[in-house]
Structure formats: C-alpha cells, structure tokens
Design a protein around this motif. Structure first.
Motif, PDB file in Angstrom:
ATOM      1  N   PRO A 109       2.933 -10.314 -44.473  1.00  0.00           N
ATOM      2  CA  PRO A 109       3.444  -9.109 -43.793  1.00  0.00           C
ATOM      3  C   PRO A 109       3.831  -9.331 -42.328  1.00  0.00           C
ATOM      4  O   PRO A 109       4.464  -8.463 -41.729  1.00  0.00           O
ATOM      5  N   PHE A 110       3.481 -10.479 -41.768  1.00  0.00           N
ATOM      6  CA  PHE A 110       3.590 -10.662 -40.318  1.00  0.00           C
ATOM      7  C   PHE A 110       4.916 -11.288 -39.898  1.00  0.00           C
ATOM      8  O   PHE A 110       5.587 -11.975 -40.658  1.00  0.00           O
ATOM      9  N   ASN A 111       5.272 -11.021 -38.648  1.00  0.00           N
ATOM     10  CA  ASN A 111       6.331 -11.742 -37.953  1.00  0.00           C
ATOM     11  C   ASN A 111       5.918 -11.814 -36.481  1.00  0.00           C
ATOM     12  O   ASN A 111       4.772 -11.527 -36.135  1.00  0.00           O
ATOM     13  N   SER A 112       6.833 -12.208 -35.621  1.00  0.00           N
ATOM     14  CA  SER A 112       6.563 -12.284 -34.178  1.00  0.00           C
ATOM     15  C   SER A 112       5.413 -13.224 -33.848  1.00  0.00           C
ATOM     16  O   SER A 112       4.765 -13.073 -32.808  1.00  0.00           O
ATOM     17  N   TYR A 113       5.117 -14.175 -34.741  1.00  0.00           N
ATOM     18  CA  TYR A 113       4.099 -15.165 -34.422  1.00  0.00           C
ATOM     19  C   TYR A 113       4.744 -16.320 -33.660  1.00  0.00           C
ATOM     20  O   TYR A 113       5.965 -16.505 -33.672  1.00  0.00           O
ATOM     21  N   ALA A 114       3.913 -17.089 -33.003  1.00  0.00           N
ATOM     22  CA  ALA A 114       4.382 -18.356 -32.452  1.00  0.00           C
ATOM     23  C   ALA A 114       4.365 -19.374 -33.576  1.00  0.00           C
ATOM     24  O   ALA A 114       3.394 -19.457 -34.331  1.00  0.00           O
ATOM     25  N   CYS A 115       5.432 -20.143 -33.708  1.00  0.00           N
ATOM     26  CA  CYS A 115       5.457 -21.174 -34.747  1.00  0.00           C
ATOM     27  C   CYS A 115       6.118 -22.421 -34.188  1.00  0.00           C
ATOM     28  O   CYS A 115       7.006 -22.349 -33.338  1.00  0.00           O
TER      29      CYS A 115
END
Length: 362
Positions: A222-228
């Motif tokens: 469900p997530f986005n806007s993470y650091a990858c």
C-alpha cells in the motif's frame, strides 16, 4: 541491537526538505533545489522536478546533471556541469565557475522535457540506452515515455500495464547484475509502488516495451513515498506513506528485494522514526546508504543518517520466520490465481456451449 545502532546520525542539514533530489559525486552528496552552490532560475518551479546524472566523456573532473520537470506549464529543462565546490584545483582547471556549477539551458534552442499538462509531481526517471542517451520517464497516472537526449525528442510514449492502478512517488530503478545496470540495447527496469510491481524491458531496436508482473511483499504494497536505492543487486526501501479510510499510515519499516534471486526480505530492525518523502543514496563505493530529509507527517526533517550495508546481510531469527510466513502467503496467492484462471476458463467453455446450442436451435 536497537534501531539506532544500525543508523548513525550525522550532522543535521542546514535546512529541512521533503521531497528533493540528490546525486552522489565521489565523496559528496549534492542536494538539488537549494542555494549553497547555486540557485535555480526564478522561472524554474522545482516541485515535481527530477535530476539525473548524464554520461560525461569530456571532463573527468566533474559530472553533468540534467534537471527537468515541474508542474504543468512551469516546467524547466536545465543542465549543470558540476565540479567539486571543495576542490580549488578542479575549479581552476576548468577555468573558474563561469560555465560550471550553475544551471544553464539544456541547449541553445528552447527545449522542454514534459508536455504542458503532464503531471510530473511524484515522477521518476532513469538514463539508459546503448549510448546512454535515452531518458525513461514514469509519471502519473500510468505513463512511461522515452526521450532521446541526442535527437531532443520523444521516441516512445506508452501506458504501463497496471490496469486501473496509478503510480506516484514510486520506486523506479534499473535492474543490475554484478552491480552493473542492465541498460543497453535491452533496457531492464523495475517499478514498485501503489500496489504495483512491474518488471519492464525496452528494446532499443524495435522501440517496444514489454511488462511482467512482479510480486511485492504484502505489507509494503500500500505504500509509496519511501526512500529507495538499488545497490549490490538489491533494492532497499526505507519508510513510506499510505492513505486509508479514515487516516494515514507512516512507516519506519525497512525492506530488501534481491533482483537476481527474486526474493523479498522485511528486516526486524527499523528506522529510528517513521518517515516518508526522504531520499536514500548510496556512497560511491557502495559501503553506506545515506538517508536525508523527509517528513514525519508533522514537519519537514533536516536529519542525515547513514547505515552500513554489511550490517544488513545476516538474517535474524524473526526475519527467517517472516520469510516462511511470506512464502506461505505467496503460495496462497498463487493458488487463488490458478483457481480464478480455471473458473474463468470454465465460464468461457460454458458460454461457448450455450452459444453453440442457441445457434443450433435457430
């Protein structure tokens, strides 16, 4: 071992930010969008922009950056040849800073990457192609474009095979093998975010895309806007954000996807605090991952942390248990998918028989 022991807190940044763009050059991290070295032109709106490193064969003492994007009609396309602001010898060899360390027009002609009403907020981009002249751009709702930097024109505008889903603030990286990006005649990429996982291939000769579904760890979906960041043939994910009915969730979780093994791992150890909109970037020698800025949902952060990658190689007992549980969930999903396929085939056979019977009667 607690969370803080895996993340070393470094000196705070002089300003908080979320989101922004960063690139690494030797032992420096360049944060694009702030003034210390130079400012963007007043006409450039940096919300919704992206910065990539271009192949630079003319000068070994610096790198060339491309900044493009922005919101709707306020888009910009700029370049900068950066030489170390810490190295006076490099600066002297390049004749001072008259044509260095400042944003300049991409060419003598008015060039803009991004059509007027394209939504570039939360877009992601990569450089690829056999001559490293192809710019791959993924942006909402489900677009993927290829811009030829030599011809200065779009050569492909396609739709991602993601059904009714959409992308924004997602992960978009080149596949790597032995640390080398697989971006030549055959360009292989991975896109993850917003319930989506895609393996993407672009054939430079035929100018065609192919898409394959990529399974994503259930609790990351469900997530986005993470650091990858992709380093040592693995993609690391830090934090993230998702909206759900009645609220917002901000994550402190850390995940890893191993590209060659096609395996996921959720780590027992987490970020010291939940974050999203932060930036992850690896050191040039791939020893450390730096995590900069972001927000905790209340305020922008000026934090700068780093973690040593070799601290994340040995699996804990809890992590091994999670791997077993995730494999069980994967098998259940595969079984449900197979049953759904069988039911679909039976339904089609039934419709065929009914149609034949109706046709025979009349």
């Amino acid at each position: 071992m607690d969370a803080e022991s895996r993340f070393q807190t470094l000196a705070s940044l002089y300003v908080s930010f979320s989101p922004s763009q960063c690139v690494v050059y030797k032992n420096e991290i360049l944060i694009c969008g702030y003034k210390r070295i130079c400012s963007y032109p007043n006409s450039a709106k940096i919300n919704g922009h992206y910065v990539v490193k271009l192949l630079n064969t003319n000068n070994a003492n610096g790198i060339t950056l491309l900044s493009f994007g922005g919101l709707q009609k306020n888009k910009h396309t700029l370049r900068m040849h950066y030489v170390s602001a810490w190295d006076e010898e490099d600066e002297a060899e390049n004749g001072g800073t008259k044509y260095f360390n400042q944003w300049l027009p991409f060419s003598n002609l008015p060039i803009f990457i991004g059509k007027k009403f394209d939504n570039y907020a939360g877009m992601r981009a990569l450089i690829g192609g056999s001559n490293k002249n192809l710019l791959f751009i993924t942006y909402p709702p489900k677009q993927i474009d290829v811009f030829d930097l030599n011809k200065v024109q779009y050569i492909n505008e396609s739709i991602l095979a993601i059904g009714k889903n959409s992308i924004q603030y997602h992960c978009f990286v080149a596949k790597t093998e032995h640390g080398i990006p697989m971006m030549n005649k055959k360009n292989e990429m991975i896109l993850i975010g917003n319930e989506i996982g895609l393996s993407i291939e672009y054939d430079e000769d035929s100018n065609n895309f192919q898409f394959w579904e990529l399974r994503v760890y259930i609790t990351l979906r469900p997530f986005n806007s993470y650091a990858c960041v992709c380093v040592n043939d693995s993609i690391y994910f830090f934090g993230g954000h998702t909206d759900y009915d009645g609220g917002t969730s901000i994550s402190n979780a850390v995940y890893k996807y191993s590209i060659q093994e096609n395996e996921w791992l959720k780590f027992e150890h987490t970020l010291p605090t939940p974050l999203f909109g932060c930036i992850a970037i690896s050191s040039e020698d791939c020893t450390f991952v730096h995590i900069l800025g972001g927000t905790d949902g209340m305020k922008g952060m000026a934090t700068h942390m780093r973690t040593k990658l070799d601290m994340w190689t040995k699996k804990t007992t809890v992590e091994r248990q999670w791997i077993i549980k995730e494999e069980e969930k994967k098998r259940i999903e595969e079984t449900k998918f197979e049953i759904a396929g069988i039911e679909h085939d039976l339904q089609m056979e039934k419709l065929t028989v009914e149609f034949f019977y109706f046709y025979f009667l009349f």
